[in-house]
Write a protein that holds these residues in place. Structure first.
Motif, PDB file in Angstrom:
ATOM      1  N   UNK A 183       0.865  -1.190   0.000  1.00 28.03           N
ATOM      2  CA  UNK A 183       0.000   0.000   0.000  1.00 28.03           C
ATOM      3  C   UNK A 183       0.896   1.233   0.000  1.00 28.03           C
ATOM      4  N   UNK A 184       1.139   1.784  -1.177  1.00 25.11           N
ATOM      5  CA  UNK A 184       2.111   2.856  -1.289  1.00 25.11           C
ATOM      6  C   UNK A 184       1.486   4.243  -1.162  1.00 25.11           C
ATOM      7  N   UNK A 185       0.220   4.387  -1.559  1.00 23.93           N
ATOM      8  CA  UNK A 185      -0.414   5.694  -1.522  1.00 23.93           C
ATOM      9  C   UNK A 185      -1.268   5.829  -0.265  1.00 23.93           C
ATOM     10  N   UNK A 186      -0.874   6.734   0.628  1.00 27.95           N
ATOM     11  CA  UNK A 186      -1.584   6.924   1.893  1.00 27.95           C
ATOM     12  C   UNK A 186      -2.429   8.192   1.905  1.00 27.95           C
ATOM     13  N   UNK A 187      -2.070   9.170   1.120  1.00 28.29           N
ATOM     14  CA  UNK A 187      -2.785  10.448   1.109  1.00 28.29           C
ATOM     15  C   UNK A 187      -4.252  10.242   0.745  1.00 28.29           C
ATOM     16  N   UNK A 188      -5.122  10.885   1.518  1.00 32.92           N
ATOM     17  CA  UNK A 188      -6.542  10.787   1.265  1.00 32.92           C
ATOM     18  C   UNK A 188      -7.201   9.558   1.840  1.00 32.92           C
ATOM     19  N   UNK A 189      -6.426   8.691   2.486  1.00 29.67           N
ATOM     20  CA  UNK A 189      -6.960   7.469   3.082  1.00 29.67           C
ATOM     21  C   UNK A 189      -7.225   7.696   4.574  1.00 29.67           C
ATOM     22  N   UNK A 190      -7.796   6.681   5.232  1.00 30.29           N
ATOM     23  CA  UNK A 190      -8.214   6.781   6.629  1.00 30.29           C
ATOM     24  C   UNK A 190      -7.430   5.791   7.487  1.00 30.29           C
ATOM     25  N   UNK A 191      -6.937   6.258   8.636  1.00 26.24           N
ATOM     26  CA  UNK A 191      -6.231   5.394   9.576  1.00 26.24           C
ATOM     27  C   UNK A 191      -6.884   5.471  10.943  1.00 26.24           C
ATOM     28  N   UNK A 192      -6.972   4.329  11.613  1.00 28.96           N
ATOM     29  CA  UNK A 192      -7.454   4.237  12.988  1.00 28.96           C
ATOM     30  C   UNK A 192      -6.278   3.802  13.857  1.00 28.96           C
ATOM     31  N   UNK A 193      -6.055   4.515  14.955  1.00 29.61           N
ATOM     32  CA  UNK A 193      -4.913   4.231  15.827  1.00 29.61           C
ATOM     33  C   UNK A 193      -5.395   4.119  17.259  1.00 29.61           C
ATOM     34  N   UNK A 194      -5.159   2.976  17.888  1.00 30.90           N
ATOM     35  CA  UNK A 194      -5.448   2.844  19.318  1.00 30.90           C
ATOM     36  C   UNK A 194      -4.182   3.131  20.110  1.00 30.90           C
ATOM     37  N   UNK A 195      -4.350   3.430  21.393  1.00 29.47           N
ATOM     38  CA  UNK A 195      -3.193   3.819  22.196  1.00 29.47           C
ATOM     39  C   UNK A 195      -2.579   5.103  21.690  1.00 29.47           C
ATOM     40  N   UNK A 196      -3.430   6.038  21.241  1.00 26.99           N
ATOM     41  CA  UNK A 196      -2.949   7.240  20.550  1.00 26.99           C
ATOM     42  C   UNK A 196      -2.672   8.414  21.478  1.00 26.99           C
ATOM     43  N   UNK A 197      -2.826   8.239  22.792  1.00 30.28           N
ATOM     44  CA  UNK A 197      -2.651   9.356  23.719  1.00 30.28           C
ATOM     45  C   UNK A 197      -1.194   9.738  23.941  1.00 30.28           C
ATOM     46  N   UNK A 198      -0.268   8.914  23.485  1.00 27.85           N
ATOM     47  CA  UNK A 198       1.147   9.229  23.683  1.00 27.85           C
ATOM     48  C   UNK A 198       2.017   8.189  23.026  1.00 27.85           C
ATOM     49  N   UNK A 199       3.321   8.323  23.216  1.00 28.05           N
ATOM     50  CA  UNK A 199       4.270   7.317  22.774  1.00 28.05           C
ATOM     51  C   UNK A 199       4.207   6.990  21.300  1.00 28.05           C
ATOM     52  N   UNK A 200       4.249   5.704  20.976  1.00 31.28           N
ATOM     53  CA  UNK A 200       4.234   5.252  19.591  1.00 31.28           C
ATOM     54  C   UNK A 200       2.922   5.636  18.915  1.00 31.28           C
ATOM     55  N   UNK A 201       1.806   5.554  19.649  1.00 28.39           N
ATOM     56  CA  UNK A 201       0.521   5.906  19.063  1.00 28.39           C
ATOM     57  C   UNK A 201       0.470   7.357  18.618  1.00 28.39           C
ATOM     58  N   UNK A 202       0.968   8.247  19.451  1.00 29.15           N
ATOM     59  CA  UNK A 202       1.004   9.669  19.070  1.00 29.15           C
ATOM     60  C   UNK A 202       1.937   9.876  17.879  1.00 29.15           C
ATOM     61  N   UNK A 203       3.088   9.204  17.898  1.00 35.19           N
ATOM     62  CA  UNK A 203       4.028   9.332  16.785  1.00 35.19           C
ATOM     63  C   UNK A 203       3.427   8.806  15.489  1.00 35.19           C
ATOM     64  N   UNK A 204       2.678   7.710  15.568  1.00 31.81           N
ATOM     65  CA  UNK A 204       1.994   7.189  14.378  1.00 31.81           C
ATOM     66  C   UNK A 204       0.989   8.205  13.852  1.00 31.81           C
ATOM     67  N   UNK A 205       0.249   8.838  14.773  1.00 30.27           N
ATOM     68  CA  UNK A 205      -0.743   9.829  14.367  1.00 30.27           C
ATOM     69  C   UNK A 205      -0.080  10.979  13.626  1.00 30.27           C
TER      70      UNK A 205
END
Length: 277
Positions: A1-23
């Motif tokens: 999956x090379x094209x990410x722009x315009x797509x939707x991501x769901x992230x759990x554990x997003x309040x900090x750490x790796x989750x925040x960095x992923x966001x």
């Protein structure tokens, strides 16, 4: 999956750490986000740092099947689709395996294993039905590949999460799905995982901390302090998505460690935890 722009991501554990960095990393890629965590303050802080207006948040306990199902319903209902699912929420508690209380296993298995399983069951069927490219990133931890003394319930939960990730990838391939899976296995990272007790449910609290648990906590404090920047892990995860890598490691020593572990097991020996360098 090379094209990410315009797509939707769901992230759990997003309040900090790796989750925040992923966001932050996925937002920079142009993705719309649904962020989830049990910590509403940290969740709001992450959302405030995302340089995009199209970000939703939901307080979610991933160990609760109904809560994760509600997260999925809202994600698909309000955002129309989900292309990247990051089952990232995780907690830690150390100590020798024979000193761990049932409440310890219930808590860690609930978040680290069942959180991933609930995410898979709530999101993946609808992601398959979309019939589009998509990716599931499970933040497993290197503890899903190797064990160490006093890792207790944590290693048990993470080994199971790794197995769930591998089976998911195999099942998706068997049915010809366009979805791919990454088992993200970082080592020590500068996160708040050493403060996991702050989000432990009241009904699973254990009053007394054992000596081996306290010693394990001190080791973790030191490891976290010297750990990787979460942004490095997030970038490795995005690279894994683009390259469709199943296993993503964060330290070169872990690849060597896998070989050494296999050799030790085949010789009938007990593997040791590898050097990160």
């Amino acid at each position: 999956m090379r094209e990410l722009a315009g797509k939707v991501a769901v992230i759990t554990g997003a309040a900090g750490g790796i989750g925040r960095a992923l966001a932050l990393c996925l937002a920079e890629e142009g993705m719309t986000l649904m962020l989830a965590d049990v910590d509403p303050v940290g969740l709001a802080e992450t959302a405030s740092r995302v340089p995009r207006a199209e970000t939703l948040t939901q307080v979610t306990d991933v160990s609760d099947e109904a809560a994760v199902q509600h997260l999925a319903d809202r994600s698909f209902g309000e955002l129309g689709a989900v292309h990247v699912l990051c089952n990232n929420a995780g907690v830690f508690q150390g100590g020798r395996i024979w000193t761990r209380k049932p409440e310890d296993f219930t808590w860690l298995l609930g978040v680290n294993l069942w959180g991933t399983l609930h995410g898979i069951r709530a999101f993946v069927p609808r992601m398959i039905e979309q019939d589009t490219e998509g990716h599931i990133v499970n933040t497993v931890s290197v503890a899903g590949l190797f064990t160490a003394p006093s890792s207790g319930a944590y290693s048990v939960s993470k080994h199971a999460a790794f197995a769930a990730s591998q089976v998911l990838a195999q099942d998706l391939a068997a049915v010809g799905s366009k979805l791919r899976v990454t088992a993200l296995c970082p080592g020590a990272v500068r996160t708040d995982i050493n403060r996991s007790e702050r989000v432990r449910p009241e009904n699973l609290l254990v009053e007394e901390r054992t000596e081996d648990e306290a010693a394990s906590a001190r080791v973790l404090d030191d490891a976290v302090e010297r750990g990787l920047d979460p942004a490095e892990v997030a970038r490795a995860a995005v690279e894994g998505i683009r390259e469709e890598r199943f296993l993503v490691l964060t330290h070169p020593g872990y690849a060597r460690g896998l070989r050494e572990q296999t050799e030790a097991l085949l010789a009938g020996g007990l593997p040791s935890f590898p050097d990160r360098a």
